[in-house]
Design a protein around this motif. Structure first.
Motif, short mmCIF file in Angstrom:
data_model
loop_
_atom_site.label_atom_id
_atom_site.label_comp_id
_atom_site.label_asym_id
_atom_site.label_seq_id
_atom_site.Cartn_x
_atom_site.Cartn_y
_atom_site.Cartn_z
N VAL A 73 0.85 -1.19 0.00
CA VAL A 73 0.00 0.00 0.00
C VAL A 73 0.89 1.24 0.00
O VAL A 73 2.02 1.18 0.46
CB VAL A 73 -0.94 0.01 1.23
N GLU A 74 0.52 2.22 -0.46
CA GLU A 74 -0.56 2.83 -1.17
C GLU A 74 -0.15 2.98 -2.64
O GLU A 74 0.87 3.61 -2.93
CB GLU A 74 -0.87 4.21 -0.60
N THR A 75 -0.96 2.47 -3.55
CA THR A 75 -0.62 2.49 -4.97
C THR A 75 -0.37 3.90 -5.48
O THR A 75 0.56 4.13 -6.27
CB THR A 75 -1.75 1.85 -5.81
N ASP A 76 -1.17 4.84 -5.04
CA ASP A 76 -1.12 6.21 -5.57
C ASP A 76 -0.09 7.11 -4.89
O ASP A 76 0.08 8.25 -5.30
CB ASP A 76 -2.51 6.85 -5.46
N SER A 77 0.63 6.61 -3.90
CA SER A 77 1.65 7.45 -3.25
C SER A 77 2.95 6.68 -3.07
O SER A 77 3.87 6.84 -3.87
CB SER A 77 1.13 8.04 -1.94
N CYS A 78 3.05 5.86 -2.06
CA CYS A 78 4.32 5.18 -1.77
C CYS A 78 4.76 4.25 -2.90
O CYS A 78 5.92 4.28 -3.31
CB CYS A 78 4.24 4.43 -0.45
N ILE A 79 3.88 3.42 -3.39
CA ILE A 79 4.24 2.51 -4.48
C ILE A 79 4.61 3.32 -5.72
O ILE A 79 5.61 3.04 -6.38
CB ILE A 79 3.11 1.50 -4.75
N PHE A 80 3.82 4.33 -6.02
CA PHE A 80 4.10 5.20 -7.16
C PHE A 80 5.50 5.82 -7.04
O PHE A 80 6.31 5.76 -7.95
CB PHE A 80 3.03 6.28 -7.26
N LYS A 81 5.80 6.40 -5.88
CA LYS A 81 7.08 7.10 -5.68
C LYS A 81 8.26 6.14 -5.73
O LYS A 81 9.29 6.44 -6.34
CB LYS A 81 7.03 7.84 -4.33
N ILE A 82 8.14 4.96 -5.12
CA ILE A 82 9.22 3.98 -5.13
C ILE A 82 9.46 3.48 -6.55
O ILE A 82 10.61 3.31 -6.98
CB ILE A 82 8.93 2.83 -4.16
N ALA A 83 8.39 3.27 -7.30
CA ALA A 83 8.52 2.82 -8.70
C ALA A 83 9.24 3.87 -9.53
O ALA A 83 10.16 3.55 -10.30
CB ALA A 83 7.15 2.51 -9.29
N ILE A 84 8.86 5.12 -9.39
CA ILE A 84 9.50 6.21 -10.14
C ILE A 84 10.97 6.34 -9.73
O ILE A 84 11.86 6.46 -10.58
CB ILE A 84 8.76 7.55 -9.92
N ASP A 85 11.24 6.29 -8.42
CA ASP A 85 12.63 6.39 -7.95
C ASP A 85 13.47 5.22 -8.46
O ASP A 85 14.64 5.41 -8.82
CB ASP A 85 12.68 6.46 -6.42
N SER A 86 12.91 4.02 -8.50
CA SER A 86 13.63 2.86 -9.04
C SER A 86 13.94 3.09 -10.51
O SER A 86 15.08 2.91 -10.96
CB SER A 86 12.79 1.59 -8.89
N ILE A 99 -2.21 3.29 -10.81
CA ILE A 99 -1.86 2.36 -11.89
C ILE A 99 -1.82 3.09 -13.23
O ILE A 99 -0.90 2.89 -14.03
CB ILE A 99 -2.83 1.16 -11.92
N PHE A 100 -2.79 3.94 -13.47
CA PHE A 100 -2.83 4.72 -14.72
C PHE A 100 -1.55 5.54 -14.89
O PHE A 100 -0.92 5.52 -15.94
CB PHE A 100 -4.07 5.62 -14.74
N LEU A 101 -1.17 6.26 -13.84
CA LEU A 101 0.03 7.10 -13.91
C LEU A 101 1.31 6.28 -14.00
O LEU A 101 2.26 6.67 -14.67
CB LEU A 101 0.07 8.06 -12.73
N LEU A 102 1.34 5.14 -13.34
CA LEU A 102 2.51 4.27 -13.44
C LEU A 102 2.68 3.74 -14.86
O LEU A 102 3.79 3.73 -15.40
CB LEU A 102 2.41 3.12 -12.44
#
Length: 175
Positions: free
Chosen positions: A112-125, A152-155
């Motif tokens: 959790v949270e797809t729209d914040s933490c997961i999003f940010k970690i994915a972008i940083d990776s 998910i859309f933004l990712l």
């Protein structure tokens, strides 16, 4: 090439009824990754009184236990592999060192949270040259389906639609 499964912020304070449906899927992933001899790591968000979460968005949760504790269902899988973080991203100094020392080239993300933490970690990776793979059915947002879908859309737009996978496809590729 070294790969890890990163279970993001699976904590009591984030695990509302909206999010609990992902727990069995996260456990399934953890068990498969461990059985395959792959690393499984966890992040834990810990808020502070002087954070921008408190100052700018008036959000003062997840400062103390039991809110900050990893959920009971995942306790059997924790083996001193928790990276504490005071912000959305996992890329603290400790986590970044771990990634470098273990030559991690691919990070599978769940939690959790797809729209914040997961999003940010994915972008940083992505920006560090590490391939992020978001396991869509093993992620969710306390903001509900709309927040999850927005993440998910933004990712898909920012790291590539092929980086979003379902659990069955990830496990199929592992076997």
């Amino acid at each position: 090439m070294s790969e890890i499964l990163l279970a993001i912020d699976m904590q009591n304070g984030f695990m509302s009824e909206k999010c609990r449906h992902i727990i069995p899927t996260v456990i399934k992933l953890i068990e498969h990754f461990l059985a395959a001899g792959k690393l499984v790591e966890f992040t834990r968000f810990i808020n502070t009184a002087d954070s921008n979460y408190v100052k700018l968005i008036n959000w003062s949760r997840l400062m103390h236990e039991p809110e900050t504790s990893i959920i009971d269902e995942l306790q059997p899988y924790i083996n001193n592999n928790i990276f504490d973080k005071p912000y959305y991203s996992a890329f603290t100094e400790n986590f970044s060192s771990f990634i470098y020392l273990n030559k991690i080239s691919k990070i599978y993300l769940c939690g959790v949270e797809t729209d914040s933490c997961i999003f940010k970690i994915a972008i940083d990776s992505f920006e560090r040259g590490i391939e992020p793979v978001i396991i869509e059915d093993a992620c969710f947002s306390d903001g509900g389906q709309q927040a999850h879908d927005a993440g998910i859309f933004l990712l898909k737009r920012n790291i590539g639609k092929n980086q979003i996978k379902m659990t069955d496809k990830v496990l199929e590729k592992m076997s």
